[in-house]
Design a protein around this motif. Sequence first.
Motif, PDB file in Angstrom:
ATOM      1  N   PHE A 154      -5.849   4.708  -2.937  1.00 37.72           N
ATOM      2  CA  PHE A 154      -4.717   5.423  -2.351  1.00 37.72           C
ATOM      3  C   PHE A 154      -4.290   6.651  -3.158  1.00 37.72           C
ATOM      4  CE2 PHE A 154      -3.648   1.257  -0.163  1.00 37.72           C
ATOM      5  CZ  PHE A 154      -4.076   1.717   1.074  1.00 37.72           C
ATOM      6  N   SER A 172       0.829  -1.207   0.000  1.00 38.16           N
ATOM      7  CA  SER A 172       0.000   0.000   0.000  1.00 38.16           C
ATOM      8  C   SER A 172       0.860   1.251   0.000  1.00 38.16           C
ATOM      9  CB  SER A 172      -0.927   0.001   1.220  1.00 38.16           C
ATOM     10  OG  SER A 172      -1.790  -1.116   1.193  1.00 38.16           O
ATOM     11  N   ASP A 218       1.351   4.094  -2.714  1.00 29.16           N
ATOM     12  CA  ASP A 218       0.989   5.423  -2.233  1.00 29.16           C
ATOM     13  C   ASP A 218       2.003   6.498  -2.615  1.00 29.16           C
ATOM     14  OD1 ASP A 218      -0.954   6.950  -0.780  1.00 29.16           O
ATOM     15  OD2 ASP A 218       0.503   7.171   0.835  1.00 29.16           O
ATOM     16  N   ASN A 259      -6.764  -1.198  -4.266  1.00 26.29           N
ATOM     17  CA  ASN A 259      -6.051  -0.313  -3.350  1.00 26.29           C
ATOM     18  C   ASN A 259      -5.434   0.871  -4.079  1.00 26.29           C
ATOM     19  OD1 ASN A 259      -6.668  -2.315  -1.547  1.00 26.29           O
ATOM     20  ND2 ASN A 259      -4.566  -2.897  -1.092  1.00 26.29           N
TER      21      ASN A 259
END
Length: 444
Positions: free
Chosen positions: A370, A283, A287, A366
Amino acid sequence: MKTAVNFKTINKLAIPATVAGIAEPILSITDTAIVGNIPVDGLESLAAAGIVGSFLSMLIWVLGQTRSAISAITSQYLGAGRLEEVKTLPAQAIFLNIALSIVILLSTIFVIEDIFRLMNASGKILDYCVKYYAIRVWGFPLTLFTFAVFGIFRGLQNTYWTMLIAITGAVLNIILDFLLVYGLEGFISPMYLEGAAYASLISQGVMALMTFVFLMVKTDISLKLRFPLHPELGNLMVMSLNLFVRALALNAALILAVREATALGDRFIGAHTIAINLWLFSSFFIDGYGAAGNIMGGKLLGAKDYDGLWKLAKKITYYGMAVSGLLMLMAFVFYEPIGRLFSNESIVLHTFYGVFYILILSLPVNTVAFVLDGMFKGMGEMKYLRNVLLTATFLGFIPVLFLGKYFGWGFSGIWIAFLVWMAIRGGALVWKFRSKFRPLLQNI
């Protein structure tokens, strides 16, 4: 001067931000991998590290929201050409944040055993949790200070300094983990789980010191507290409060997941510790483009460049998808060696491999959540982000988690709940961005 929205500009911010962003999960992953292979009580130590790590992450994420608020305000003033007007704001914000962190730190020390009992820790695992936390908790204010100053650097459109600091902290932590956990014959006695805690604490201290030096040497922003209070402090506090509530909802999901995994048994919390660390690592890796969106989005909004905002959203999503695709490929190819990095317990690895496919398939979902989350923070849309997280958690994650428990989905039910949670978050942000900014475009 118009901000260029192209591959070079975005990646100049995103790549260092990615390196800096994965430093924190690398610290946790290093602890998990090394602690999971401790020759004495390795499974109990792994479980304790996972429980404490989840709780500390909750505290840091809840109180570390000032970083995003400072970054949003700084970047928007920079885009509007009025940076001089906010030079006294960071010191006031950081002082407020650190003071609050110390109050919370002192308040948890006396009830920490009860907190870990609520997370289903008991027996030897509970004892290890308390010992591990008693050391690591002192790095809490240091990390919050570092996060807040990282927000200043982001607002100034610089992620290179944060990358240098993060690399130093991560490398130092890995070296200290090996030295303090396993010891060095004739020089250092093995400290096992407590050694991992001291390694993290020392690394956090070094990172905080480096952050302070970079701020003093590389910028004109002072940490000297000056009065009167800056007019934007109220706006910053409202942003931070919205993110505070959002972080509570976010961590409610993470803590409930730990609690349910712990209730299933030692092997499940061990497997969940490995899985959540890999989920966080991937993640934060993705990000990096969210950070670029955060940094550039605030500046473009401050300059009222809506065409640039639209172009930025499309590009960072495409680039993030490319990164998540590469991570998925690597995970499919190397999933067995990845598991063995963290534990030699076959029962833990078997449990972990049972949910790894859900973790891998969640990466594209995700990515959307994000990267747009980062943009919305840069644009100061904290209230909407709060509402999205509350909806995703209480109408998505928690119902699915308990449906899974009711229908006997076991450990897989926890990770299906994570997938639903992220799908709601990403979908809501796509809808809001399109409905708000598409009508403002001059060149569709």
